[in-house]
Design an enzyme around this catalytic site. Structure first.
Site, short mmCIF file in Angstrom:
data_model
loop_
_atom_site.label_atom_id
_atom_site.label_comp_id
_atom_site.label_asym_id
_atom_site.label_seq_id
_atom_site.Cartn_x
_atom_site.Cartn_y
_atom_site.Cartn_z
N GLU A 80 0.83 -1.18 0.00
CA GLU A 80 -0.03 -0.13 0.00
C GLU A 80 0.83 1.21 -0.13
O GLU A 80 0.56 2.30 -0.64
CB GLU A 80 -0.92 -0.07 1.30
CG GLU A 80 -1.74 -1.25 1.52
CD GLU A 80 -3.00 -1.26 0.42
OE1 GLU A 80 -3.10 -0.35 -0.72
OE2 GLU A 80 -3.80 -2.23 0.44
N GLU A 114 -4.51 4.73 -0.95
CA GLU A 114 -3.58 4.25 -0.61
C GLU A 114 -2.80 4.60 0.98
O GLU A 114 -2.33 3.77 1.64
CB GLU A 114 -2.38 4.13 -1.61
CG GLU A 114 -2.76 3.75 -3.03
CD GLU A 114 -3.24 2.25 -3.26
OE1 GLU A 114 -3.22 1.62 -2.10
OE2 GLU A 114 -3.61 1.76 -4.32
N HIS A 116 -4.98 3.01 3.33
CA HIS A 116 -4.79 1.53 3.56
C HIS A 116 -3.44 1.02 4.31
O HIS A 116 -3.52 0.31 4.96
CB HIS A 116 -4.69 1.00 2.18
CG HIS A 116 -6.02 0.86 1.41
ND1 HIS A 116 -6.06 0.52 0.04
CD2 HIS A 116 -7.03 1.56 1.82
CE1 HIS A 116 -7.03 0.83 -0.44
NE2 HIS A 116 -7.74 1.44 0.71
N GLU A 118 -4.14 -5.48 -8.23
CA GLU A 118 -5.41 -5.28 -7.55
C GLU A 118 -6.53 -5.94 -8.33
O GLU A 118 -7.22 -6.51 -7.71
CB GLU A 118 -5.47 -3.57 -7.83
CG GLU A 118 -4.49 -3.02 -6.89
CD GLU A 118 -4.53 -1.44 -6.85
OE1 GLU A 118 -4.76 -0.78 -8.23
OE2 GLU A 118 -4.26 -0.82 -5.75
N GLU A 142 -10.72 -0.57 -3.60
CA GLU A 142 -9.89 -1.49 -4.63
C GLU A 142 -10.60 -1.54 -5.92
O GLU A 142 -10.08 -1.55 -7.11
CB GLU A 142 -9.62 -2.65 -4.33
CG GLU A 142 -8.46 -3.02 -3.04
CD GLU A 142 -7.22 -2.57 -3.20
OE1 GLU A 142 -6.65 -2.34 -4.64
OE2 GLU A 142 -6.46 -2.16 -2.36
N HIS A 179 -9.44 1.32 -8.14
CA HIS A 179 -8.18 1.15 -8.69
C HIS A 179 -8.41 -0.08 -9.51
O HIS A 179 -7.56 0.40 -10.51
CB HIS A 179 -7.46 0.51 -7.36
CG HIS A 179 -7.34 1.30 -6.12
ND1 HIS A 179 -6.63 0.88 -4.95
CD2 HIS A 179 -8.12 2.59 -5.94
CE1 HIS A 179 -7.04 1.66 -4.01
NE2 HIS A 179 -7.61 2.86 -4.32
#
Lengths: 141, 527
Positions: free
Chosen positions: B114, B144, B147, B209, B243, B246
């Site tokens: 991350e 990120e 995370h 991801e 995610e 992402h």
């Protein structure tokens, strides 16, 4: 247990031991195969439980007969062909509180497929958004 | 004068694009993007051989206000659960001890990924030219950071509330000696932030991801729940709610280059390299953590891999892009073999090298051995009987004077480190896709476990110069290296790593290791 081809343990996943290995290592399974399915992972929450039980498996169950929903401990696992749509105006009415598409995204955990929002609707589709189909902006007021 | 020019530009833009009359978030998003910032002549520090289109869209239409509100609700729910009910029911002490150890590895390693993804998506923000695409990458930078904090927090929570804090609290100090760290840095750091910007996006977003976060962050919660861990689902499923954006960013990166001539030349090679790079580490390490780091099994790892990696990522992401020239990764056959066997190979080596870790490992029980044999026919003859021998020789007992590493030496099974992935392998005792290849460059020998890494190395050998532990510590005695590498607990003598999780079992100390007289040797020197 679901017998749908979209179930969590469908097809080869029902096999064990040598039978599984034989199919897993079969020549035809050494390349990827195109699929028009999609997978959606929803984190369990008060709101998402309602979406799953009252809308996707309730009032909208007939909209996509290929949809399979499975309880995987901390999350709901959904798989279907084509697309799944969730209109948050409808969820809002059911919950009796303001509930926008961004509130829904608080608990949408994973997507395999092309997911997008438009106005108050969340969609995940097997279509190639941005390539085969143009992504739309919300209409001007 | 600069201010006047800026003011005029803003006034002109407002004249053309009138402010929305409502405050609907998506209308605000459309309005903001319609400013058409002049990014198409963007100059970037982070170049790419591809041309990224200037009209790429963002699928979730984020604006800062809704983004911040959404993420704060996620955090309120997560920290509320952890600090209220989960603490009240003593949830951290209800976790099976084996799974407690798996989370030392999973959360500490994910934290590194991350952290590097912050830089990776910042780099992509700089490289892209489409305003909406930049907006998507910018949201990911913020995600990120969140995370990284979440992963750090879950280790803090386990250390503070649960059992055996050592390894949860300060794993990174062992990074020089732990053989799993360098491979992790290859996938989670080098793969995300080094080289061509689009290639980094393929590594991070399209493969890391869209493919591997599903087993790593979603499926892991099933294993956690089955083994009494309710903290990990609370945190990891919340991580995964970011995610999906992402994954969309990664897909839109591909959309942005789909019509570029360079895509037809390079995309399939870049995709295959990224797939092999990521799977080479994730496949064996996740499989090992799930199966060997749990007491209650959800399903064989190969089935988890088959579902999330092969059928769903392969079919729904890669397969659907076939008409745009995207091909099935050439390394898929070897990856599938690894998904069946490589985690068994890796656990054998990881257990043999257990003193260099920051977690406790446990040999399979008789009941587990039956499960392995039923699900992986041939497991017992290759691995099960070795574990029986190690157990009979007292590998768990510090008084035995036996480290399983000795078994590899006695039986002439040298352990090598793959130069590109940094994953250890034993070519003479392996059922995965690993075979030994050795090349020489600038007077130094390099070992490789597969053709895919070897090809990447041949195209840019200077990129893969990281020393492995056998080169770094050659000639050094093991207990000295562990002490130097901070592999001991707060008493300064008991190892963080242990070969069992038994409450009644004795804990190994530096003195126990020293008595054995184990000295590092570089296997490449004897070739």
């Amino acid at each position: 247990m679901s017998t749908s081809s979209n179930a969590y343990n469908a097809g080869i996943m029902q096999k064990t031991g040598k039978a599984f290995a034989d199919e897993y290592f079969a020549e035809k399974n050494q390349v990827v195969h195109e699929s028009d399915t999609l997978v959606l992972v929803l984190k369990k929450s008060d709101e998402l439980n309602t979406v799953v039980e009252e809308i996707l498996l309730g009032s909208h169950k007939d909209q996509n007969p290929t949809l399979v929903v499975e309880d995987r401990a901390g999350f709901w696992w959904l798989k279907a062909n084509g697309k799944i749509e969730i209109d948050c105006r409808e969820v809002s009415e059911l919950l009796g509180k303001s509930y926008s598409v961004y509130d829904l995204l608080v608990d949408v955990s994973s997507t395999i497929g092309r997911a997008y929002t438009l106005d108050e609707t969340f969609t995940i589709t097997s279509e190639l958004m941005g390539l085969d189909v143009k992504l739309q902006d919300v209409a001007r007021a | 004068m600069a201010i006047s020019a800026a003011t005029k530009a803003a006034t002109d833009a407002l004249a053309v694009n009138r402010a929305p009359v409502s405050v609907g978030a998506q209308e605000v998003h459309r309005w903001l993007q319609s400013f058409t910032w002049d990014f198409d002549k963007n100059r970037t520090k982070y170049s790419t051989k591809y041309h990224m289109a200037n009209d790429t869209k963002e699928q979730f239409k984020l604006i800062a206000k809704e983004y911040a509100r959404m993420e704060s609700v996620k955090d309120e729910r997560q920290f509320g659960s952890l600090q209220d009910v989960l603490t009240r029911v003593d949830a951290a002490n209800r976790v099976h001890p084996k799974w407690n150890e798996s989370m030392k590895v999973i959360s500490n390693f994910l934290e590194v990924g991350e952290y590097n993804a912050i830089a990776a998506t910042g780099m992509l923000w700089d490289s892209a030219t489409a305003p909406e695409q930049k907006n998507g990458y910018l949201g990911q930078v913020l995600d990120e950071i969140r995370h990284t904090n979440q992963c750090g927090y879950i280790n803090y929570y386990f250390a503070k509330q649960g059992q055996d804090a050592a390894g949860h609290n300060d794993a990174r100090r062992t990074r020089a000696i732990g053989p799993l760290w360098k491979g992790m840095k290859r996938v989670f750091s080098d793969g995300f932030i080094s080289g061509d910007a689009v290639e980094c996006s393929i590594n991070l977003q399209l493969v890391g991801e869209a493919c591997f976060t599903n087993p790593l962050i979603v499926a892991v919660t099933e294993w956690a729940s089955a083994n009494g861990d309710e903290m990990t689902p609370t945190v990891f499923l919340s991580i995964e709610t970011d995610e999906l954006r992402h994954m969309a960013n990664g897909y839109q990166t591909v959309v942005s280059i789909a019509n570029d001539e360079a895509a037809s030349k390079y995309l399939n090679t870049d995709l295959n390299n990224a797939f092999w790079t990521q799977q080479k580490y994730f496949t064996p390490v996740l499989g090992m953590m799930f199966e060997y780091g749990s007491h209650f099994k959800v399903e064989p790892w190969v089935k988890t891999w088959n579902r999330w990696v092969y059928e769903d990522w392969g079919g729904i992401w890669i397969g659907r892009l076939g008409k745009y020239g995207v091909e099935s990764p050439a390394s898929l056959r070897d990856a599938k073999k690894d998904a069946y066997w490589a985690h068994h190979d890796l656990f054998l080596i990881a257990y043999a090298l257990w003193p260099t870790g920051f977690f406790r490992l446990t040999l399979p029980t008789a009941e587990e051995a039956e499960w392995y044999e039923a699900n992986y026919p041939g497991w017992y003859d290759m691995y099960g009987k070795v574990y029986e021998e190690w157990r009979a020789r007292g590998c768990e007992d510090p008084n035995s004077g036996f480290l399983p590493l000795q078994w590899f030496i006695e039986n002439n099974h040298p352990i090598y480190i793959d130069r590109v992935s940094q994953v250890p392998f034993c070519p003479s005792y392996s059922k995965g896709a690993s075979t030994l290849r050795v090349l020489e460059f600038n007077g130094k020998k390099h070992s490789f476990s597969d053709q895919w890494g070897e090809r990447m190395w041949l195209s840019e050998p200077e990129r893969y110069e990281c020393q492995n532990i056998f080169e770094q510590y050659e000639g050094r005695e093991l207990s000295e290296v562990i002490a130097e590498g901070h592999g001991v607990r707060s008493d300064g003598k008991t190892l963080i790593a242990q070969p069992h999780t038994s409450k009644d079992g004795k804990l190994w100390t530096l003195d126990d290791i020293k008595k054995i007289g184990c000295v590092f040797a570089d296997p490449l020197k004897s070739l």
